[in-house]
Enzyme design. Structure first.
Site, mmCIF file in Angstrom:
data_model
loop_
_atom_site.group_PDB
_atom_site.id
_atom_site.type_symbol
_atom_site.label_atom_id
_atom_site.label_comp_id
_atom_site.label_asym_id
_atom_site.label_seq_id
_atom_site.Cartn_x
_atom_site.Cartn_y
_atom_site.Cartn_z
ATOM 1 N N THR A 42 -5.801 2.293 -6.815
ATOM 2 C CA THR A 42 -7.068 2.089 -6.115
ATOM 3 C C THR A 42 -7.903 3.351 -6.215
ATOM 4 O OG1 THR A 42 -6.063 0.524 -4.563
ATOM 5 C CG2 THR A 42 -8.134 1.545 -3.891
ATOM 6 N N HIS A 58 -13.685 -2.230 -0.818
ATOM 7 C CA HIS A 58 -12.695 -1.728 0.143
ATOM 8 C C HIS A 58 -12.836 -2.428 1.494
ATOM 9 C CE1 HIS A 58 -9.730 1.585 -0.332
ATOM 10 N NE2 HIS A 58 -9.606 1.430 0.976
ATOM 11 N N LYS A 96 -8.055 -1.136 -9.080
ATOM 12 C CA LYS A 96 -8.701 -1.801 -7.948
ATOM 13 C C LYS A 96 -9.863 -0.946 -7.455
ATOM 14 C CE LYS A 96 -7.432 -4.162 -3.640
ATOM 15 N NZ LYS A 96 -8.409 -3.566 -2.705
ATOM 16 N N SER A 141 0.818 -1.205 0.000
ATOM 17 C CA SER A 141 0.000 0.000 0.000
ATOM 18 C C SER A 141 0.855 1.260 0.000
ATOM 19 C CB SER A 141 -0.898 0.005 1.232
ATOM 20 O OG SER A 141 -1.593 1.225 1.350
#
Length: 393
Positions: free
Chosen positions: A157, A280, A256, A109
């Protein structure tokens, strides 16, 4: 000396993690948004699918290998790019080593406590995940840092909507700086779990709550709170922005957070190699159904043009088999890995992945399938006739 792992399934790992972590840390990784409907829905969807076990011609060998984003993995589970894995001193680098030991890839991340260089050294099969934070120049610098570190793929994302509301209360936000006052405010939480906190003291690694992968001008590394404020102030990206990002990266690229056929088709148009269907982990818009329910429709619409992954609610190897039978190429596992990491660091993360891998093999034995590539909808029983939810667009 390896840490003795004290759990044999992921439900047990979850219970142990809850006992070990300070309450605020536990809520940060466990809880969903608002009333938690989507968090529960992600688990419920898997419970509404069953199998038809067979007793004849069961396989004696298994092929669990697959390829995602150009990377070969030993089984179709990738560590989800979950932020702030400093719940254990081993952090993201430890989780990356665990994934490498298990033969799979690591999602890293932007909000990680460990930098991309360190994590790629721990596991060359690292997919760097990016949020749209800051200016294009800042984003380009972070992309080039991931490229220089050797990241195998880029994930962007796009589904976060800045709505972290919880009916049971929101844990204290990480600080914008770590001064004496902040440390005094955080001390009661840390000292409430002295064994957990002593693990950091023994390593000489007190969590700084900084996010090195969201570095700013001049390479300055912000505290979590600073980066969050910039995230909220950054206008959301347009389709043209994501197209620019895809062309800038040039390598294997995933979007994503897809939830509709329309968005999936737009991802095809911008040249994405893969998408991940996601709500999420229940932390976006509460009331969103599990991606498992609309996976077949998205697959029918675009599945011959890119690979489809899915995340949210994966707790067992049988869950992975269900997702693959509905058409997913692989799954992301987030909380399942965090529970293992919290309990026993790298060894706990490895144990969590091993439990999932063994569960895939055991389920495939029971339904008479030797290869993950042979799985299909015919292997499933729908226990709720209203299971499937058509996605928009």
């Amino acid at each position: 000396m390896a840490t003795r792992v004290r759990f044999k399934n992921l439900a047990e790992a979850e219970r142990l993690a809850k006992r070990k972590l300070p309450r605020a840390v536990w809520l940060a990784i466990k809880a969903g948004n608002e009333q938690g409907w989507t968090l529960r829905e992600n688990l419920r969807a898997y419970d509404e699918l069953g199998f038809s076990p067979t007793i004849f011609d069961r396989p004696t060998s298994f092929d669990l290998t697959t390829t995602i984003l150009g990377v070969d993995i030993d089984f179709p589970v990738v560590v989800s790019p979950v932020g702030a894995q400093a719940i254990h001193p081993d952090g993201e680098a430890g989780m990356a080593r665990a994934a490498a030991r298990a033969g799979t890839a690591m999602g890293l991340s932007s909000w990680a406590a460990d930098g991309v260089e360190e994590v790629v050294r721990a596991n060359p099969k690292t997919f760097f995940q990016l949020y749209w934070v800051g200016t294009r120049d800042q984003i380009e610098a972070r992309v080039e840092a991931a490229r220089a570190a050797g990241a195998a793929a880029l994930i962007v994302t796009l589904d976060w909507s800045h709505t972290p509301r919880r009916d049971w209360g929101v844990p204290p936000a990480p600080p914008s700086r770590l001064d004496l006052r902040t440390m005094l405010e955080l001390a009661p939480e840390a000292l409430s779990r002295p064994v957990w906190f002593s693990g950091y003291l023994r390593r000489g690694r007190i969590p700084e709550l900084k996010v090195p992968n969201l570095f700013g001008p001049g390479g300055r590394v912000p505290y979590f709170g600073e980066a969050w404020a910039e995230f909220e102030a950054t206008p959301p990206p347009t389709w043209a922005d994501v197209k620019w990002l895809r062309e800038l990266w040039g390598g294997p690229f995933m979007v994503k957070g897809v939830n509709t056929i329309r968005d999936a088709k737009l991802c095809v148009d911008l040249g994405a190699d893969a998408i991940s269907l996601s709500n999420h982990g229940g932390n976006n818009i509460d009331g969103s159904p599990s991606p498992l329910r609309y996976l077949p429709d998205v697959l029918d619409a675009v599945g011959d043009q890119l690979d489809i992954m899915i995340d949210g609610g994966v707790r067992r190897g049988s869950d992975v088999v269900k997702a693959l039978a509905l058409g997913a190429k692989a799954v992301f596992a987030g909380r399942a890995c965090l529970y293992g990491l919290a309990v026993a660091g790298e060894d706990g993360g490895h144990a969590a992945l091993t439990i999932l891998k063994n569960g895939i093999r055991e389920t495939m034995f029971g339904i008479g399938r030797s290869s993950v590539h042979d799985l299909g909808r015919h292997d499933l029983m729908v226990l709720n006739r209203d299971f499937f939810v058509p996605p928009a667009g």
